[in-house]
Design a protein around this motif. Sequence first.
Motif, short mmCIF file in Angstrom:
data_model
loop_
_atom_site.label_atom_id
_atom_site.label_comp_id
_atom_site.label_asym_id
_atom_site.label_seq_id
_atom_site.Cartn_x
_atom_site.Cartn_y
_atom_site.Cartn_z
N GLY A 20 0.75 -1.10 0.03
CA GLY A 20 0.04 -0.16 0.24
C GLY A 20 1.08 1.03 -0.15
O GLY A 20 2.03 1.41 0.60
N VAL A 21 0.16 2.17 -0.54
CA VAL A 21 0.96 3.58 -0.76
C VAL A 21 0.95 4.49 0.81
O VAL A 21 1.70 5.15 1.07
CB VAL A 21 0.09 4.80 -1.76
N TRP A 22 0.09 3.52 1.76
CA TRP A 22 0.32 4.09 2.98
C TRP A 22 1.57 4.17 3.83
O TRP A 22 1.83 5.12 4.44
CB TRP A 22 -0.65 3.25 4.12
N HIS A 23 2.66 3.33 3.01
CA HIS A 23 3.91 3.39 3.91
C HIS A 23 4.78 4.49 3.35
O HIS A 23 6.05 4.44 3.71
CB HIS A 23 4.47 1.85 3.69
N VAL A 24 4.45 5.24 2.14
CA VAL A 24 5.23 6.24 1.86
C VAL A 24 4.88 7.48 2.69
O VAL A 24 3.92 7.81 3.05
CB VAL A 24 5.35 6.44 0.32
N PRO A 25 5.85 8.56 2.51
CA PRO A 25 5.54 9.89 3.05
C PRO A 25 4.26 10.47 2.44
O PRO A 25 3.94 10.37 1.09
CB PRO A 25 6.62 10.66 2.60
N ASP A 26 3.23 10.87 3.29
CA ASP A 26 1.79 11.42 2.97
C ASP A 26 1.15 10.47 2.29
O ASP A 26 0.17 10.80 1.13
CB ASP A 26 2.15 12.68 2.23
N GLY A 27 1.15 9.18 2.47
CA GLY A 27 0.57 8.23 1.90
C GLY A 27 -0.84 8.29 1.64
O GLY A 27 -1.54 8.08 0.79
N GLU A 28 -1.40 8.59 2.77
CA GLU A 28 -3.02 8.73 3.12
C GLU A 28 -3.52 9.95 2.23
O GLU A 28 -4.33 9.71 1.39
CB GLU A 28 -3.28 9.15 4.58
N ARG A 30 -1.86 10.93 -0.57
CA ARG A 30 -1.68 10.30 -2.01
C ARG A 30 -2.88 9.44 -2.50
O ARG A 30 -3.45 9.80 -3.62
CB ARG A 30 -0.50 9.74 -1.97
N TYR A 31 -3.07 8.72 -1.53
CA TYR A 31 -4.40 7.89 -1.94
C TYR A 31 -5.78 8.46 -1.94
O TYR A 31 -6.41 8.13 -3.09
CB TYR A 31 -4.47 6.69 -0.93
N ALA A 32 -5.91 9.28 -1.27
CA ALA A 32 -7.07 10.18 -1.07
C ALA A 32 -7.23 10.97 -2.61
O ALA A 32 -8.42 10.87 -3.32
CB ALA A 32 -7.31 11.11 -0.15
N PHE A 33 -6.10 11.37 -3.08
CA PHE A 33 -6.08 12.11 -4.21
C PHE A 33 -6.28 11.18 -5.56
O PHE A 33 -6.94 11.39 -6.39
CB PHE A 33 -4.57 12.78 -4.32
N GLY A 34 -5.71 9.99 -5.37
CA GLY A 34 -5.64 9.05 -6.39
C GLY A 34 -7.37 8.43 -6.43
O GLY A 34 -7.84 8.08 -7.74
N VAL A 35 -7.90 8.31 -5.34
CA VAL A 35 -9.29 7.86 -5.54
C VAL A 35 -10.14 9.00 -6.11
O VAL A 35 -10.89 8.97 -6.93
CB VAL A 35 -9.84 7.86 -3.77
N ARG A 36 -10.03 10.25 -5.73
CA ARG A 36 -10.87 11.34 -6.23
C ARG A 36 -10.43 11.47 -7.91
O ARG A 36 -11.44 11.55 -8.66
CB ARG A 36 -10.02 12.72 -5.76
N ALA A 37 -9.17 11.22 -8.19
CA ALA A 37 -8.59 11.56 -9.76
C ALA A 37 -8.95 10.61 -10.42
O ALA A 37 -9.48 10.86 -11.57
CB ALA A 37 -7.21 11.71 -9.68
N ASN A 38 -9.09 9.30 -9.78
CA ASN A 38 -9.40 8.13 -10.74
C ASN A 38 -11.10 7.86 -10.92
O ASN A 38 -11.36 7.06 -11.72
CB ASN A 38 -9.00 6.79 -10.39
N THR A 39 -11.81 8.43 -9.91
CA THR A 39 -13.31 8.02 -9.92
C THR A 39 -14.04 9.28 -10.21
O THR A 39 -15.39 9.37 -10.51
CB THR A 39 -13.85 7.70 -8.48
N SER A 40 -13.30 10.46 -10.32
CA SER A 40 -14.24 11.83 -10.48
C SER A 40 -15.23 11.94 -9.67
O SER A 40 -16.22 12.63 -9.79
CB SER A 40 -14.71 11.85 -11.96
#
Length: 319
Positions: A20-28, A30-40
């Motif tokens: 999971g991306v949670w293990h990199v800096p600002d992972g949470e 980053r993922y919230a952005f990934g969800v928004r960007a990929n689902t609109s």
Amino acid sequence: LDRQIAALKAALPKATHDAGVWHVPDGEARYAFGVRANTSTNFTPEEVHQIGLDKVKEINAELEVIMQAHGMTKGTTGERMAAMTKDPKFIYENTDVGKDKLLADLNKQIDVVFAKLPQFFGVLPKSKVTVKRVPKATELGAPGGYYMGASLDGSRPGAYYINLRDTAEVPSWTLPTLTYHEAIPGHHMQISIQQENKNLPELRKISGFNAYIEGWALYAEQLAGTDMGMYENDPFGHIGYLHDAMFRACRLVVDTGMHAKRWSREQAMDFMKTYTGDLNETEIERYAVWPGQALGYMVGKIKWLDLRQKMQAKAGAGF
């Protein structure tokens, strides 16, 4: 490729087993952005996870009905699909001759759907689409199928690439739905119409919003069956459609599972195998390095169906 290989080898000592991306800096974030960007959408990972679980339950019930109707009763639906995957009657010969036959069969299938399009759509693509084999140089790391759009000037047709590294990976019952998704009435139709629209600026012709593009392709899989009747005499193809719908529902669960709930790769693979019958290791690795991309498919389809329902209510008998 040599430079890429060298770069990956240099990075390998720093790698961890955490998917999971949670293990990199600002992972949470980053993922919230990934969800928004990929689902609109503004869905949270938790909301997407729950949508996935609900869809898995719904599709599993549909699979149960059609499998029981055709005498398939032993084991879970995932185990029954896994057995179908190994059934020799669904496997093309893993030779150049067998692979050529598979490509020829898919091209014939595209011709059948193309001929039906005018009954269901007012605007049709001008460019054609052909099925091609994924190049041998890249097939080991490539997905099962993908689409490459026609050139903007129309000189090169669209291409639906299918991975034939091993024909056992693409049993015949899974192929109709993949074809409807990647070619007609899926990616090729939508993207070609977008590119051929003379009223759009160039940027709009080549832009692609994940949930819009992939959501349409998933909606097209359902459209081919419920509206165009492509599964009427093909119960195994219908199971293939439900298998792929299940696969996309599972993506919502495992992508959010790994990136938001700290699931391991093994947990994600186990969940996929339970409900689809496939281990899907290559897919799980894809989600690990592309956080949120796999969410656009089913979330987008749900939105297309919602828009269709609203338009049907508005248009009534004229729909």
